[in-house]
Design a protein around this motif. Structure first.
Motif, PDB file in Angstrom:
ATOM      1  N   TYR A   1       0.838  -1.200   0.000  1.00 60.17           N
ATOM      2  CA  TYR A   1       0.000   0.000   0.000  1.00 60.17           C
ATOM      3  C   TYR A   1       0.871   1.249   0.000  1.00 60.17           C
ATOM      4  O   TYR A   1       1.968   1.253   0.560  1.00 60.17           O
ATOM      5  CB  TYR A   1      -0.928   0.013   1.221  1.00 60.17           C
ATOM      6  N   SER A   2       0.360   2.293  -0.627  1.00 60.47           N
ATOM      7  CA  SER A   2       1.079   3.566  -0.717  1.00 60.47           C
ATOM      8  C   SER A   2       0.375   4.628   0.111  1.00 60.47           C
ATOM      9  O   SER A   2      -0.780   4.973  -0.161  1.00 60.47           O
ATOM     10  CB  SER A   2       1.157   4.026  -2.181  1.00 60.47           C
ATOM     11  N   GLU A   3       1.062   5.147   1.129  1.00 54.95           N
ATOM     12  CA  GLU A   3       0.496   6.228   1.927  1.00 54.95           C
ATOM     13  C   GLU A   3       0.263   7.469   1.072  1.00 54.95           C
ATOM     14  O   GLU A   3      -0.744   8.160   1.218  1.00 54.95           O
ATOM     15  CB  GLU A   3       1.409   6.559   3.105  1.00 54.95           C
ATOM     16  N   LYS A   4       1.194   7.756   0.160  1.00 57.44           N
ATOM     17  CA  LYS A   4       1.055   8.938  -0.694  1.00 57.44           C
ATOM     18  C   LYS A   4      -0.198   8.835  -1.567  1.00 57.44           C
ATOM     19  O   LYS A   4      -0.967   9.799  -1.694  1.00 57.44           O
ATOM     20  CB  LYS A   4       2.284   9.105  -1.589  1.00 57.44           C
ATOM     21  N   ALA A   5      -0.436   7.677  -2.163  1.00 65.07           N
ATOM     22  CA  ALA A   5      -1.628   7.497  -2.999  1.00 65.07           C
ATOM     23  C   ALA A   5      -2.896   7.633  -2.177  1.00 65.07           C
ATOM     24  O   ALA A   5      -3.875   8.254  -2.602  1.00 65.07           O
ATOM     25  CB  ALA A   5      -1.580   6.135  -3.700  1.00 65.07           C
ATOM     26  N   LEU A   6      -2.893   7.054  -0.970  1.00 63.66           N
ATOM     27  CA  LEU A   6      -4.064   7.146  -0.098  1.00 63.66           C
ATOM     28  C   LEU A   6      -4.328   8.589   0.302  1.00 63.66           C
ATOM     29  O   LEU A   6      -5.482   9.048   0.262  1.00 63.66           O
ATOM     30  CB  LEU A   6      -3.861   6.282   1.150  1.00 63.66           C
ATOM     31  N   CYS A   7      -3.296   9.327   0.667  1.00 61.82           N
ATOM     32  CA  CYS A   7      -3.473  10.724   1.082  1.00 61.82           C
ATOM     33  C   CYS A   7      -4.013  11.584  -0.062  1.00 61.82           C
ATOM     34  O   CYS A   7      -4.781  12.523   0.164  1.00 61.82           O
ATOM     35  CB  CYS A   7      -2.164  11.289   1.612  1.00 61.82           C
ATOM     36  N   SER A   8      -3.636  11.257  -1.284  1.00 63.50           N
ATOM     37  CA  SER A   8      -4.181  11.968  -2.445  1.00 63.50           C
ATOM     38  C   SER A   8      -5.686  11.753  -2.542  1.00 63.50           C
ATOM     39  O   SER A   8      -6.446  12.697  -2.818  1.00 63.50           O
ATOM     40  CB  SER A   8      -3.488  11.478  -3.722  1.00 63.50           C
ATOM     41  N   GLN A   9      -6.133  10.539  -2.313  1.00 70.09           N
ATOM     42  CA  GLN A   9      -7.566  10.247  -2.354  1.00 70.09           C
ATOM     43  C   GLN A   9      -8.303  10.900  -1.185  1.00 70.09           C
ATOM     44  O   GLN A   9      -9.438  11.363  -1.336  1.00 70.09           O
ATOM     45  CB  GLN A   9      -7.799   8.741  -2.343  1.00 70.09           C
TER      46      GLN A   9
ATOM     47  N   LEU B   1     -24.309  16.475   5.808  1.00 78.41           N
ATOM     48  CA  LEU B   1     -24.079  15.455   4.786  1.00 78.41           C
ATOM     49  C   LEU B   1     -22.975  14.497   5.222  1.00 78.41           C
ATOM     50  O   LEU B   1     -21.918  14.924   5.695  1.00 78.41           O
ATOM     51  CB  LEU B   1     -23.683  16.113   3.463  1.00 78.41           C
ATOM     52  N   GLU B   2     -23.226  13.205   5.033  1.00 82.43           N
ATOM     53  CA  GLU B   2     -22.198  12.191   5.214  1.00 82.43           C
ATOM     54  C   GLU B   2     -22.086  11.340   3.950  1.00 82.43           C
ATOM     55  O   GLU B   2     -23.093  11.076   3.285  1.00 82.43           O
ATOM     56  CB  GLU B   2     -22.508  11.274   6.408  1.00 82.43           C
ATOM     57  N   ILE B   3     -20.858  10.929   3.629  1.00 90.98           N
ATOM     58  CA  ILE B   3     -20.631   9.914   2.599  1.00 90.98           C
ATOM     59  C   ILE B   3     -19.655   8.902   3.192  1.00 90.98           C
ATOM     60  O   ILE B   3     -18.971   9.188   4.177  1.00 90.98           O
ATOM     61  CB  ILE B   3     -20.079  10.493   1.279  1.00 90.98           C
ATOM     62  N   GLU B   4     -19.576   7.716   2.599  1.00 94.47           N
ATOM     63  CA  GLU B   4     -18.740   6.667   3.181  1.00 94.47           C
ATOM     64  C   GLU B   4     -18.090   5.800   2.107  1.00 94.47           C
ATOM     65  O   GLU B   4     -18.414   4.612   1.968  1.00 94.47           O
ATOM     66  CB  GLU B   4     -19.553   5.813   4.156  1.00 94.47           C
ATOM     67  N   PRO B   5     -17.162   6.367   1.339  1.00 88.50           N
ATOM     68  CA  PRO B   5     -16.489   5.572   0.304  1.00 88.50           C
ATOM     69  C   PRO B   5     -15.554   4.536   0.917  1.00 88.50           C
ATOM     70  O   PRO B   5     -15.072   4.685   2.039  1.00 88.50           O
ATOM     71  CB  PRO B   5     -15.682   6.629  -0.477  1.00 88.50           C
ATOM     72  N   GLY B   6     -15.290   3.500   0.160  1.00 88.82           N
ATOM     73  CA  GLY B   6     -14.265   2.528   0.507  1.00 88.82           C
ATOM     74  C   GLY B   6     -13.318   2.376  -0.661  1.00 88.82           C
ATOM     75  O   GLY B   6     -12.132   2.635  -0.569  1.00 88.82           O
ATOM     76  N   THR B   7     -13.902   1.977  -1.814  1.00 91.83           N
ATOM     77  CA  THR B   7     -13.109   1.803  -3.036  1.00 91.83           C
ATOM     78  C   THR B   7     -12.362   3.070  -3.409  1.00 91.83           C
ATOM     79  O   THR B   7     -11.183   3.019  -3.781  1.00 91.83           O
ATOM     80  CB  THR B   7     -14.030   1.381  -4.198  1.00 91.83           C
ATOM     81  N   TYR B   8     -13.023   4.224  -3.313  1.00 94.31           N
ATOM     82  CA  TYR B   8     -12.397   5.470  -3.778  1.00 94.31           C
ATOM     83  C   TYR B   8     -11.146   5.799  -2.967  1.00 94.31           C
ATOM     84  O   TYR B   8     -10.187   6.334  -3.498  1.00 94.31           O
ATOM     85  CB  TYR B   8     -13.393   6.624  -3.708  1.00 94.31           C
TER      86      TYR B   8
ATOM     87  N   MET C   1      -9.163   3.435  -1.429  1.00100.25           N
ATOM     88  CA  MET C   1      -8.121   2.422  -1.376  1.00100.25           C
ATOM     89  C   MET C   1      -7.832   1.656  -2.663  1.00100.25           C
ATOM     90  O   MET C   1      -6.759   1.067  -2.788  1.00100.25           O
ATOM     91  CB  MET C   1      -8.460   1.403  -0.290  1.00100.25           C
ATOM     92  N   ALA C   2      -8.741   1.631  -3.631  1.00 96.85           N
ATOM     93  CA  ALA C   2      -8.569   0.713  -4.772  1.00 96.85           C
ATOM     94  C   ALA C   2      -7.206   0.860  -5.430  1.00 96.85           C
ATOM     95  O   ALA C   2      -6.494  -0.128  -5.644  1.00 96.85           O
ATOM     96  CB  ALA C   2      -9.677   0.936  -5.792  1.00 96.85           C
ATOM     97  N   CYS C   3      -6.845   2.074  -5.770  1.00100.92           N
ATOM     98  CA  CYS C   3      -5.591   2.297  -6.497  1.00100.92           C
ATOM     99  C   CYS C   3      -4.455   2.714  -5.578  1.00100.92           C
ATOM    100  O   CYS C   3      -3.418   3.207  -6.042  1.00100.92           O
ATOM    101  CB  CYS C   3      -5.812   3.317  -7.606  1.00100.92           C
ATOM    102  N   SER C   4      -4.653   2.501  -4.275  1.00101.63           N
ATOM    103  CA  SER C   4      -3.598   2.770  -3.293  1.00101.63           C
ATOM    104  C   SER C   4      -2.880   1.493  -2.889  1.00101.63           C
ATOM    105  O   SER C   4      -2.083   1.504  -1.952  1.00101.63           O
ATOM    106  CB  SER C   4      -4.198   3.440  -2.048  1.00101.63           C
TER     107      SER C   4
END
Length: 424
Positions: free
Chosen positions: A46-54, A284-291, A293-296
């Motif tokens: 996993y990439s912390e940088k990619a996750l932080c971008s998301q 407002l609340e949203i709760e993504p998962g894929t968005y 982590m998928a490409c992280s």
């Protein structure tokens, strides 16, 4: 349950040897070789940088309306990837949790979350849910039965209720969680919900919906409007939760990722209209998962064997991992970018020439254990290097979400895989 710690590698230790550009999102061939030298493959990276971008994209979801920033809470659907290190990064950035079981609630608490930072949205009515609700965990009733049982245990309190909006989206039926084919949420039973709430003195504080996985802002607009129409029938509701399902294009194709800025703008306008008409400002609340982590994340493995089945057959590349680690291709016919890396750096450019047709297979004793197949289970060759050798490293991208968390460990007695975080 035994929940393992993750191995952390500093990015600076790897990037110094990054080498020339590659089509991979956050790894280079040399970075993959370095990781493979220090760890046994297969494993998840996993990439912390990619996750932080998301994370930043999610946090700016309502940026089109400056007045909404204090009326907005993003949560993480932790079923996507419940790794401790991932949860700790998300909490450090103010992302709260949506849990799908009390086991996930416990796991989130062990990673550092407070009970009141967690929402429980579960298909199963857990016998020990009251322990967590009493400590502050928010309960989201997903059926009339769940609402009834919650009312018996916690009368005269606030509750969140999940409704089926009557429409959803997804790349296949199995990832679409809205509509009459889906058991998620309460279906057109608003009078029954009101009667149950009156019986136990409950207040519906949050109206919740979820559509599946998609990119089309028009679908989001329609489902959000349907959800707001339900909110109108609960005058004491102060929060609307539109779930997750923001699509990530793992393959980098024409569909692209969900346009969060555009979807957010559409949702903000609907909320502004609601506020003007109802004289009620909703949180407002949203709760993504894929968005998130998928490409992280990626799955690193090795080529274990190469076999062919003749002129009218296929060229199979067998890996030392399979559906026990990454189930999505077998379950949904999902596609993942796959790259082959030689142990010899001088052959990196050769591996980028995609002049072969390969079917990538897993190591389980199961014909359907294929990483490249149609939703019907038919082998689908992908473009790959004409020469792939036993021992080559394989990088399977788009493996950060719904991969390690959906593993079928113990099938063929293969164990759960190690996880590595590249820390920024």
């Amino acid at each position: 349950c035994v929940w393992r710690n993750i191995t952390v590698m500093e990015e600076d230790e790897l990037v110094g040897r990054q080498g020339p550009p590659t089509p991979m999102r956050f790894l280079s061939p040399q970075m993959a070789r370095d990781i493979a030298t220090q760890h046994s493959l297969p494993l998840f990276v996993y990439s912390e940088k990619a996750l932080c971008s998301q994370i930043e994209k999610i946090r700016s979801f309502v940026s089109s309306d400056a007045s909404r920033s204090s009326y907005y809470t993003p949560r993480y659907a932790m079923k996507a990837n419940p790794c401790f290190a991932i949860l700790r990064i998300l909490r450090a950035h103010g992302i709260l949790i949506d849990a799908s079981s009390t086991y996930e609630v416990e796991r989130a608490i062990m990673s550092g979350y407070l009970p009141q930072e967690i929402q429980l949205t579960s298909q199963e009515l857990s016998p020990n849910m009251s322990k967590y609700i009493a400590k502050g965990t928010k309960f989201n009733a997903c059926s009339l039965h769940q609402l009834e049982e919650y009312g018996k245990q916690f009368p005269n309190s606030k509750v969140s209720v999940r409704f089926n909006p009557g429409k959803g989206t997804g790349h296949c039926l199995k990832t679409n969680v809205g509509g009459s084919h889906s058991s998620f949420g309460i279906w057109e039973q608003i009078p029954e919900v009101k009667a149950c709430c009156k019986k136990y003195g409950l207040t519906v504080g949050t109206v919740h919906s979820h559509i599946g996985s998609g990119t089309d802002p028009r679908v989001w607009e329609e489902v959000a409007q349907r959800t707001l129409d339900i909110v109108r029938q609960f005058p004491e509701a102060t929060t609307v939760n539109l779930g997750g399902g923001f699509h990530m294009d793992r393959m980098g194709g024409e569909a692209g990722d969900a346009n969060m800025a555009l979807i957010g703008k559409v949702i903000c306008q609907l909320l502004a209209n609601f506020e003007r008409e109802e004289n009620r400002k909703l949180h407002l609340e949203i709760e993504p998962g894929t968005y998130f982590m998928a490409c992280s994340g990626v799955l690193l493995a090795r080529v274990n064997d190469v076999v062919g089945t003749g002129q009218n057959g296929y060229n199979f590349v067998k890996l030392n991992t399979g559906m026990d680690a990454l189930t999505r291709p077998c379950l949904y016919g999902s596609k993942h970018p796959i790259h082959f890396i030689s142990s010899d750096p001088s052959r990196d450019e050769e591996r980028m020439v995609l002049d072969g047709q390969l079917v990538v297979a897993g190591h389980n004793c199961e014909t359907g254990d294929l990483f490249t197949q149609s939703p019907l289970g038919v082998p689908e060759p992908i473009a790959g290097p004409s020469t792939v050798e036993i021992g080559d490293i394989t990088v399977i991208e788009g493996a950060g979400a719904y991969c390690s968390s959906m593993c079928t460990k113990n099938y063929n007695s293969y164990p759960e895989l190690e996880e590595v975080l590249i820390r920024t």
